[in-house]
Design a protein around this motif. Structure first.
Motif, PDB file in Angstrom:
ATOM      1  N   CYS A 134      40.145 125.617 121.436  1.00  9.06           N
ATOM      2  CA  CYS A 134      38.810 125.351 121.981  1.00  9.06           C
ATOM      3  C   CYS A 134      37.938 124.626 120.969  1.00  9.06           C
ATOM      4  O   CYS A 134      37.150 123.744 121.338  1.00  9.06           O
ATOM      5  N   ARG A 135      38.073 124.958 119.705  1.00  4.61           N
ATOM      6  CA  ARG A 135      37.293 124.264 118.673  1.00  4.61           C
ATOM      7  C   ARG A 135      37.714 122.803 118.553  1.00  4.61           C
ATOM      8  O   ARG A 135      36.867 121.929 118.399  1.00  4.61           O
ATOM      9  N   ARG A 136      39.015 122.543 118.606  1.00  8.02           N
ATOM     10  CA  ARG A 136      39.500 121.153 118.527  1.00  8.02           C
ATOM     11  C   ARG A 136      38.934 120.309 119.653  1.00  8.02           C
ATOM     12  O   ARG A 136      38.668 119.120 119.484  1.00  8.02           O
ATOM     13  N   GLN A 137      38.777 120.912 120.829  1.00  9.82           N
ATOM     14  CA  GLN A 137      38.288 120.174 122.001  1.00  9.82           C
ATOM     15  C   GLN A 137      36.767 120.308 122.184  1.00  9.82           C
ATOM     16  O   GLN A 137      36.235 119.902 123.197  1.00  9.82           O
ATOM     17  N   HIS A 138      36.095 120.894 121.191  1.00 13.78           N
ATOM     18  CA  HIS A 138      34.631 121.078 121.210  1.00 13.78           C
ATOM     19  C   HIS A 138      34.184 121.879 122.436  1.00 13.78           C
ATOM     20  O   HIS A 138      33.147 121.603 123.026  1.00 13.78           O
ATOM     21  N   LEU A 139      34.970 122.901 122.787  1.00 14.86           N
ATOM     22  CA  LEU A 139      34.655 123.757 123.931  1.00 14.86           C
ATOM     23  C   LEU A 139      34.216 125.159 123.506  1.00 14.86           C
ATOM     24  O   LEU A 139      33.625 125.886 124.303  1.00 14.86           O
ATOM     25  N   ALA A 140      34.484 125.534 122.263  1.00 20.55           N
ATOM     26  CA  ALA A 140      34.215 126.900 121.807  1.00 20.55           C
ATOM     27  C   ALA A 140      32.739 127.255 121.965  1.00 20.55           C
ATOM     28  O   ALA A 140      31.864 126.496 121.586  1.00 20.55           O
ATOM     29  N   GLY A 141      32.501 128.415 122.569  1.00 17.97           N
ATOM     30  CA  GLY A 141      31.143 128.909 122.740  1.00 17.97           C
ATOM     31  C   GLY A 141      30.419 128.360 123.959  1.00 17.97           C
ATOM     32  O   GLY A 141      29.317 128.809 124.278  1.00 17.97           O
ATOM     33  N   ARG A 142      31.013 127.418 124.659  1.00 16.93           N
ATOM     34  CA  ARG A 142      30.375 126.833 125.850  1.00 16.93           C
ATOM     35  C   ARG A 142      30.641 127.685 127.078  1.00 16.93           C
ATOM     36  O   ARG A 142      31.703 128.278 127.221  1.00 16.93           O
ATOM     37  N   ARG A 143      29.687 127.690 127.969  1.00 22.30           N
ATOM     38  CA  ARG A 143      29.888 128.331 129.276  1.00 22.30           C
ATOM     39  C   ARG A 143      30.615 127.333 130.169  1.00 22.30           C
ATOM     40  O   ARG A 143      30.287 126.153 130.180  1.00 22.30           O
ATOM     41  N   ALA A 144      31.579 127.832 130.912  1.00 17.29           N
ATOM     42  CA  ALA A 144      32.345 126.950 131.797  1.00 17.29           C
ATOM     43  C   ALA A 144      32.836 127.739 132.999  1.00 17.29           C
ATOM     44  O   ALA A 144      33.160 128.924 132.885  1.00 17.29           O
ATOM     45  N   HIS A 145      32.870 127.069 134.136  1.00 20.50           N
ATOM     46  CA  HIS A 145      33.509 127.651 135.318  1.00 20.50           C
ATOM     47  C   HIS A 145      34.987 127.335 135.218  1.00 20.50           C
ATOM     48  O   HIS A 145      35.367 126.171 135.052  1.00 20.50           O
ATOM     49  N   ILE A 146      35.800 128.365 135.299  1.00 19.07           N
ATOM     50  CA  ILE A 146      37.245 128.171 135.223  1.00 19.07           C
ATOM     51  C   ILE A 146      37.890 128.748 136.472  1.00 19.07           C
ATOM     52  O   ILE A 146      37.376 129.675 137.082  1.00 19.07           O
ATOM     53  N   LYS A 147      39.015 128.151 136.833  1.00 20.79           N
ATOM     54  CA  LYS A 147      39.810 128.689 137.940  1.00 20.79           C
ATOM     55  C   LYS A 147      40.993 129.411 137.315  1.00 20.79           C
ATOM     56  O   LYS A 147      41.797 128.828 136.592  1.00 20.79           O
TER      57      LYS A 147
END
Length: 196
Positions: A134-147
């Motif tokens: 998640c850190r590599r993709q700059h997603l860590a700590g973000r809110r996201a809707h996931i399926k």
């Protein structure tokens, strides 16, 4: 099966934080502890079952009436599993002993989190954990809707036309070993807000 929760209790006693609290911490070493614990739990269970299989083979004297390979094959499996177990245990020891994780834990109280059980096919809002992926993709700590899928999860990052697949661990989805159910974590403030 009470033995399934032994690893979670051991980590909580060793670190002062539950696996769920580690998952909510903004450090990769903490965020990887639940997945590492799951791997160790799986290998420990496989090792217990294989050792029991050998014990049963010897008690029933099946080693005397069957081929010797029944014993030697089971011993080889035990040796291989013991090696994998050793590596998994070393991984957990490294994560527990990480100085940045320990310093963060001392400086910050563990977040209060609540489990929300989910099923494959559900779409849920999560805070993505601080895993390396998640850190590599700059997603860590973000809110996201996931399926939620059976072994991974799908999401569409903001501003991206392409959907993304993440493993359960990278999507903030965990498996309760005693209930054998998937769950996500919500900070208790988030859970109270979601309920109103």
């Amino acid at each position: 099966m009470p033995h399934l929760d032994l690893i979670g209790r051991w980590i909580a006693a060793t670190t002062g934080r539950t696996l769920d609290q580690h998952a909510a911490d903004p450090l990769p070493t903490a965020a990887h502890l639940p997945e590492a614990a799951s791997t160790l739990r799986h290998l420990r269970t496989e090792l217990l079952l294989t050792v029991d299989q050998l014990r049963t083979l010897l008690i029933n004297a099946d080693d005397l009436t069957g081929p010797v390979s029944a014993v030697t094959g089971t011993l080889k499996t035990i040796t291989d599993l013991a090696h994998e177990y050793h590596q998994a245990r070393d991984r957990i020891d490294t994560l527990i002993g990480d100085t940045a994780r320990a310093a963060y834990a001392q400086a910050h109280p563990g977040r209060m989190v609540q489990r929300r059980y989910v099923n494959p096919g559900d779409t849920v809002l999560v805070v993505l954990p601080h895993t390396d992926a998640c850190r590599r993709q700059h997603l860590a700590g973000r809110r996201a809707h996931i399926k939620v899928g059976t072994s991974d999860a799908g999401l569409r990052p903001p501003g991206s036309a392409n959907p993304l697949r993440l493993s359960h661990a990278d999507a903030g989805i965990y498996r309760d070993p005693t209930e054998d159910r998937l769950y996500i974590l919500q900070a208790t403030a988030d859970a109270a807000t979601a309920g109103s």
